[in-house]
Design an enzyme around this catalytic site. Structure first.
Site, PDB file in Angstrom:
ATOM      1  N   GLY A   1       0.569  -1.698   0.379  1.00 41.67           N
ATOM      2  CA  GLY A   1       0.001  -0.088  -0.186  1.00 41.67           C
ATOM      3  C   GLY A   1       0.733   1.378  -0.490  1.00 41.67           C
ATOM      4  O   GLY A   1       0.457   2.043  -0.021  1.00 41.67           O
TER       5      GLY A   1
ATOM      6  N   GLU B   1       3.979  -6.551   1.802  1.00 43.32           N
ATOM      7  CA  GLU B   1       2.980  -7.543   0.759  1.00 43.32           C
ATOM      8  C   GLU B   1       3.950  -6.326  -0.443  1.00 43.32           C
ATOM      9  O   GLU B   1       1.968  -5.348  -1.422  1.00 43.32           O
ATOM     10  CB  GLU B   1       1.702  -7.455   0.741  1.00 43.32           C
TER      11      GLU B   1
ATOM     12  N   GLY C   1       4.044  -3.833  -3.490  1.00 44.95           N
ATOM     13  CA  GLY C   1       3.845  -4.056  -5.403  1.00 44.95           C
ATOM     14  C   GLY C   1       4.184  -2.627  -5.643  1.00 44.95           C
ATOM     15  O   GLY C   1       4.622  -2.518  -6.654  1.00 44.95           O
ATOM     16  N   ARG C   2       2.865  -1.427  -6.118  1.00 42.06           N
ATOM     17  CA  ARG C   2       3.731  -0.711  -6.540  1.00 42.06           C
ATOM     18  C   ARG C   2       4.542   0.526  -5.775  1.00 42.06           C
ATOM     19  O   ARG C   2       5.541   0.397  -6.980  1.00 42.06           O
ATOM     20  CB  ARG C   2       2.236   0.525  -6.302  1.00 42.06           C
TER      21      ARG C   2
ATOM     22  N   ARG D   1      -5.106   3.261 -16.173  1.00 43.88           N
ATOM     23  CA  ARG D   1      -5.811   4.234 -14.834  1.00 43.88           C
ATOM     24  C   ARG D   1      -5.995   5.315 -14.608  1.00 43.88           C
ATOM     25  O   ARG D   1      -6.917   5.871 -13.815  1.00 43.88           O
ATOM     26  CB  ARG D   1      -4.069   4.194 -14.077  1.00 43.88           C
TER      27      ARG D   1
ATOM     28  N   TYR E   1      -9.345   5.290 -12.424  1.00 40.10           N
ATOM     29  CA  TYR E   1      -9.555   5.771 -11.341  1.00 40.10           C
ATOM     30  C   TYR E   1      -9.466   7.473 -11.486  1.00 40.10           C
ATOM     31  O   TYR E   1      -9.257   8.357 -10.544  1.00 40.10           O
ATOM     32  CB  TYR E   1      -8.648   5.898 -10.422  1.00 40.10           C
TER      33      TYR E   1
ATOM     34  N   CYS F   1     -12.633   3.052 -28.440  1.00 40.21           N
ATOM     35  CA  CYS F   1     -14.457   4.087 -28.269  1.00 40.21           C
ATOM     36  C   CYS F   1     -14.753   4.293 -27.461  1.00 40.21           C
ATOM     37  O   CYS F   1     -15.857   3.234 -27.033  1.00 40.21           O
ATOM     38  CB  CYS F   1     -15.090   2.989 -29.935  1.00 40.21           C
ATOM     39  N   GLU F   2     -13.850   5.034 -26.506  1.00 39.88           N
ATOM     40  CA  GLU F   2     -15.085   5.091 -25.090  1.00 39.88           C
ATOM     41  C   GLU F   2     -14.289   6.483 -24.529  1.00 39.88           C
ATOM     42  O   GLU F   2     -13.501   6.742 -25.028  1.00 39.88           O
ATOM     43  CB  GLU F   2     -14.994   4.325 -23.782  1.00 39.88           C
TER      44      GLU F   2
ATOM     45  N   TYR G   1       0.361  -2.089 -12.426  1.00 40.59           N
ATOM     46  CA  TYR G   1      -1.086  -1.619 -12.095  1.00 40.59           C
ATOM     47  C   TYR G   1      -1.615  -1.057 -13.885  1.00 40.59           C
ATOM     48  O   TYR G   1      -2.579  -0.581 -14.349  1.00 40.59           O
ATOM     49  CB  TYR G   1      -1.675  -1.255 -11.477  1.00 40.59           C
TER      50      TYR G   1
END
Ligand code: LLP
Length: 414
Positions: free
Chosen positions: A238, A274, A276-277, A313, A317, A343-344, A372
């Site tokens: 985190g 743990e 990650g980022r 991302r 977010y 197409c969004e 991510y």
């Protein structure tokens, strides 16, 4: 990350990025071994005076070569599916360094984890505990477990990536934990080993860690009194990274860990982390080519060859990623949306961003995409997933080939 401007061209760990873009085509992910190693060793340094295990969070980026490199530095793996356990083992991670979390573990995944001899399951519900017990008895194994407790602490991060609040689906309420531990200790297929928490991701303020850890530590002391011996406390991942160098301030691992390690030291405990980022996030960039320009009357658009299926991302977010031209041309600045071809309307990398005017065919670098992005990538719009490169000791290593059209239909009945 050692990304520097030399003669108006971007150089990463001594490698000229334009030459890579031309050789491997774009979009292209590039990772720096040096950068991921530094981040990993930074944790190691902070933990050097206690027993510890760093389990790299595979979900942040599960590329085989990256996991293998981290394994080589001593990392274990935090996994969340049978697929991630498979990947971790394939990359040579010792099963005794693998932990397995997730609220929806399937029977076959539990069996695979048990047969692989992983260190422990991070159990997220009583139903799951009973299922693991049942499968362990059937397979004549003992399942090491930690209960993932939900400490009900606000991590002060984006609501989509908060996990330690009572309203989130994760873990078992810390209020019920004593009762669940007593129950777990009575199950013959279960060996209670630890306590697990993970309160959220991209935490730039470390105080919620301490608040949550204090609750977990309290629980640990109560369990000791009840004669339930705990060997591991796992505080999850985190820790945040700088995405916007003008706004974000990098939290220090020492600030996060100082008080925690002080407490751990007093007991026969191993601390599991743990991350990650904070290991891989700022070790990766994505190079993308400018295809077209367009003006709508009220907006300018720079249309590039990466899209939300590669770097999702911002669209998921509203996340900010710095974007730089690969070559400094000294042009005037424009204010534009930088968008992909999907197409969004949510397929964008930046909105109303001030950037140097950039010509068709030139390249942009999207920063901080190590975590991510590739791991959350998809083939939406039947787009091909990009190639991935690792730069290690000045060597350029292709760690994933760009997909081909044939890859798209590989599993379909033709
Ligand atoms: N442990 C557990 C149980 C987790 O659920 C996670 C992340 C981690 C560790 C690693 O957290 P980290 O150190 O990377 O913050 N896709 C989102 C992030 C989702 C995080 C999910 N869990 C994003 O792009 O921001």
């Amino acid at each position: 990350m050692n990304l520097i401007n030399e003669n108006n061209q971007l150089i990463l760990d001594t490698v000229n990025l334009k030459s890579l873009a031309e050789k491997y085509q774009t979009p292209l992910f590039i990772y720096s071994y040096e950068s991921l190693k530094m981040s990993f060793l930074d944790y190691k340094k902070e933990l050097s005076n206690i027993k510890h295990l760093i389990c790299y969070a595979m979900k942040s980026n599960s590329n085989h070569s990256l996991v293998k490199e981290l394994g080589g530095l001593g990392s274990g793996a935090d996994t969340v599916s049978g697929g991630e356990i498979f990947r971790a083992l394939k990359a040579g991670i010792d099963p005794k360094k693998i932990v397995y979390a997730g609220v929806a573990k399937k029977e076959e995944e539990i069996d695979f984890a048990l047969n692989s001899g992983i260190l422990m399951f991070n159990v997220e519900s009583v139903d799951e505990l009973e299922k693991i017990n049942e499968r362990a008895i059937l397979l004549k194994k003992k399942a090491g477990i930690a209960i993932r407790v939900n400490p009900d602490v606000d991590p002060k991060t984006h609501p989509y990536i908060s996990t330690g609040l009572a309203k989130n689906k994760f873990g078992i309420s810390i209020k019920r934990a004593l009762e669940v531990y007593q129950y777990a200790s009575s199950l013959s297929g279960i060996e209670v080993l630890g306590i697990h928490m993970h309160i959220g991701s991209q935490l730039l303020d470390v105080s919620p860690y301490e608040e949550a850890f204090n609750k977990v530590y309290d629980l640990y002391l109560k369990l000791e009194q009840l004669g339930i011996a705990i060997k591991y406390i796992n505080i999850g991942g985190g820790l945040g990274i700088v995405y916007d160098s003008k706004l974000d301030k990098q939290p220090r691992t020492s600030d996060m860990l100082e008080n925690i390690t002080e407490k751990i030291k007093k007991h026969d405990l191993t601390l599991i982390l743990e991350p990650g980022r904070s290991i891989i996030g700022n070790a990766g960039i994505c190079i993308t080519k400018v295809l077209y320009h367009k003006e709508s009357g009220i907006k300018k658009f720079v249309i590039v060859d990466a899209a939300m299926n590669d770097v999702g991302r911002p669209s998921l977010y509203g996340a900010y990623h710095e974007i730089l031209p690969l070559e400094e041309k000294g042009n005037e600045d424009i204010v534009a949306d930088i968008v992909g071809g999907i197409c969004e309307s949510t397929d964008y990398f930046a909105r109303d961003r001030k950037i140097n005017q950039i010509a068709q065919g030139e390249y942009l670098v999207i920063k901080s995409v190590g975590a991510y992005c590739a791991s959350m990538g998809s083939n939406y719009n039947s787009r091909l997933r990009p190639a991935e490169i690792l730069i290690k000791n000045k060597e350029v290593i292709l760690i994933r080939e760009r997909e081909t059209y044939e890859d798209l239909i590989l599993r379909e009945k033709i």
